[in-house]
Design an enzyme around this catalytic site. Structure first.
Site, PDB file in Angstrom:
ATOM      1  N   GLU A  64      32.103  35.384  29.358  1.00  0.00           N
ATOM      2  CA  GLU A  64      32.455  33.875  29.866  1.00  0.00           C
ATOM      3  C   GLU A  64      31.351  33.883  31.494  1.00  0.00           C
ATOM      4  O   GLU A  64      31.862  32.466  31.593  1.00  0.00           O
ATOM      5  CB  GLU A  64      33.774  34.159  30.211  1.00  0.00           C
ATOM      6  N   SER A  94      34.915  29.705  39.558  1.00  0.00           N
ATOM      7  CA  SER A  94      34.066  28.437  39.842  1.00  0.00           C
ATOM      8  C   SER A  94      33.415  28.447  41.168  1.00  0.00           C
ATOM      9  O   SER A  94      33.642  28.326  42.024  1.00  0.00           O
ATOM     10  CB  SER A  94      34.496  26.819  38.807  1.00  0.00           C
ATOM     11  N   ARG A 147      45.984  32.898  50.448  1.00  0.00           N
ATOM     12  CA  ARG A 147      47.223  32.249  50.044  1.00  0.00           C
ATOM     13  C   ARG A 147      48.455  33.101  50.662  1.00  0.00           C
ATOM     14  O   ARG A 147      48.533  34.366  49.708  1.00  0.00           O
ATOM     15  CB  ARG A 147      47.205  31.437  48.691  1.00  0.00           C
ATOM     16  N   ASN A 148      48.993  33.109  52.117  1.00  0.00           N
ATOM     17  CA  ASN A 148      50.183  33.465  51.976  1.00  0.00           C
ATOM     18  C   ASN A 148      51.049  32.782  51.338  1.00  0.00           C
ATOM     19  O   ASN A 148      51.565  32.268  50.632  1.00  0.00           O
ATOM     20  CB  ASN A 148      50.919  33.006  53.676  1.00  0.00           C
ATOM     21  N   GLY A 203      37.075  20.673  52.535  1.00  0.00           N
ATOM     22  CA  GLY A 203      37.694  20.546  53.380  1.00  0.00           C
ATOM     23  C   GLY A 203      39.514  20.619  53.649  1.00  0.00           C
ATOM     24  O   GLY A 203      39.876  20.757  53.943  1.00  0.00           O
ATOM     25  N   GLU A 245      31.305  37.100  36.010  1.00  0.00           N
ATOM     26  CA  GLU A 245      32.120  36.759  35.331  1.00  0.00           C
ATOM     27  C   GLU A 245      32.928  35.453  35.160  1.00  0.00           C
ATOM     28  O   GLU A 245      33.395  34.853  34.856  1.00  0.00           O
ATOM     29  CB  GLU A 245      33.254  37.309  34.946  1.00  0.00           C
ATOM     30  N   GLY A 293      36.095  36.647  36.744  1.00  0.00           N
ATOM     31  CA  GLY A 293      36.217  35.897  35.381  1.00  0.00           C
ATOM     32  C   GLY A 293      37.250  34.765  35.926  1.00  0.00           C
ATOM     33  O   GLY A 293      38.093  34.798  36.203  1.00  0.00           O
ATOM     34  N   GLU A 353      40.520  35.827  47.199  1.00  0.00           N
ATOM     35  CA  GLU A 353      41.493  35.926  46.638  1.00  0.00           C
ATOM     36  C   GLU A 353      41.645  35.595  45.352  1.00  0.00           C
ATOM     37  O   GLU A 353      41.479  33.826  44.948  1.00  0.00           O
ATOM     38  CB  GLU A 353      42.424  35.616  47.497  1.00  0.00           C
ATOM     39  N   ALA A 354      41.888  36.442  44.212  1.00  0.00           N
ATOM     40  CA  ALA A 354      42.258  35.874  42.859  1.00  0.00           C
ATOM     41  C   ALA A 354      43.075  34.301  43.144  1.00  0.00           C
ATOM     42  O   ALA A 354      44.097  34.388  43.765  1.00  0.00           O
ATOM     43  CB  ALA A 354      42.662  36.411  42.047  1.00  0.00           C
TER      44      ALA A 354
END
Length: 347
Positions: A208, A244, A321-322, A290, A224, A241, A282-283
């Site tokens: 991928e 971007s 992210r919390n 911004g 990946e 995986g 983080e995933a």
């Protein structure tokens, strides 16, 4: 004999369409910053006198003379390639660039893409301005590149002969491995790496993974996810995986996005700003330039609120992210990541 300095050159096989126009070129052994001896032989035998970039078709006599001259100065590999080119039934050309200006022809554009994929030039080191306007949209087939205007007739010819002409893609850029396979890499799906990609030794590109032109990895890496045009990934970094990296081809963006050394971008995550060495995304978290986030200290206390681009120089940071508030946070990492050496040391 001209003493003009040659920036780069390539001797290659040129594919032409039914109108006799060059549509793509394969350069088996392109060169950048050739030695004075090599440049002198090329200039004398090919009768180069211009200082502007040029493309010349070579006959068999010149190819033989050049091969003999290169053998005499120790350029045996290039001489052997020239001997093979002399047996070709298609046009053999020499493309010489005296200056690194924007490509003005298909031969020039393909030479620069070859230089990148041969690791002779790193991303952003060559002038590729306007390359989309120079290259043609072609059918890349089981019989090589075909002009789209010539495709229907070629498909019919194949069917009449009891064959099927397989159209692999319709694009301006071919896959890299049809032209060069760099040393020490693994590429699970070769269609996902374009010519002009720079794939560092030790890199693995999984099924991928995708690498665009003028982009790539500088050393060992696990890919990946997507490396967009212009994005450079540092050594020992891992793109998970479905992740971007935001390029600059669309949307008018001009800032160069990069991934530092020893970084991890988690699965289905992404970045739109330069990521410093040793950082982790983080995933599932996409951080643009911004994105407003809370910068935390090692104890987890808020230091200040900033945009991601304002802390792009900070190394060894975790972007997360919390899970309770949904706020994006950035906190110093307590340990660094490392790639699985077993996966990359035997490419």
């Amino acid at each position: 004999m001209s003493s003009n300095t040659i920036h780069s050159f390539g001797l290659g096989l040129a594919t032409t369409n039914s109108q006799g126009e060059i549509i793509e070129v394969f350069y088996p052994d392109p060169r950048i910053n050739p030695s004075p001896e090599l440049a002198a032989q090329l200039t004398e035998i090919c009768q180069l006198s211009a200082t502007e970039n040029l493309v010349i078709e070579l006959d068999r006599d010149k190819l033989k003379s050049l091969a003999d001259a290169l053998s005499n100065i120790g350029e045996t590999a290039l001489a052997a390639a020239l001997t093979e080119l002399g047996n070709s039934q298609v046009s053999v050309i020499v493309c010489v660039l005296y200056t690194d200006t924007a490509p003005a022809s298909i031969a020039e554009a393909f030479l620069k893409l070859h230089l990148l994929s041969h690791r002779l030039a790193q991303p952003h080191s060559l002038n590729l301005d306007g390359i989309f306007g120079v290259l043609r949209n072609l059918a890349w087939t089981s019989q090589g590149a075909i002009d789209l205007n010539d495709l229907p007739a070629r498909q019919l010819q194949a069917r009449v002969s009891g064959e099927v002409l397989d159209v692999i893609s319709v694009d301006k850029f071919p896959k890299m491995t049809s032209y060069v396979v760099p040393k020490g890499v693994r590429i699970a799906d070769t269609a996902r790496v374009r010519l002009g990609a720079y794939i560092g030794e030790g890199t693995t590109v999984m099924h991928e993974g995708f690498v665009n032109f003028n982009a790539g990895t500088l050393g060992t890496a696990m890919i990946e996810g997507r490396i967009s045009a212009g994005v450079v990934v540092g050594e020992n970094s891992d793109l998970g995986g479905g992740c971007s990296t935001m390029g600059t081809l669309s949307g008018g963006g001009t800032e160069i996005i990069s991934v530092g050394k020893n970084c991890l971008i988690g699965a289905n995550a992404g970045i739109g700003f330069p990521l410093a060495d040793g950082c982790v995304i983080e995933a599932g978290l996409y951080v643009t330039a911004g994105t407003k986030l809370n910068l935390l200290d090692s104890a987890g206390k808020i230091v200040r609120s900033v945009k991601a681009k304002d802390i792009s120089q900070m190394q060894n940071m975790l972007f997360r992210r919390n899970s309770l508030s949904g706020t994006v946070e950035c906190i110093p990492l307590k340990s660094s990541i490392s790639l699985n050496e077993e996966l990359h040391s035997h490419n």
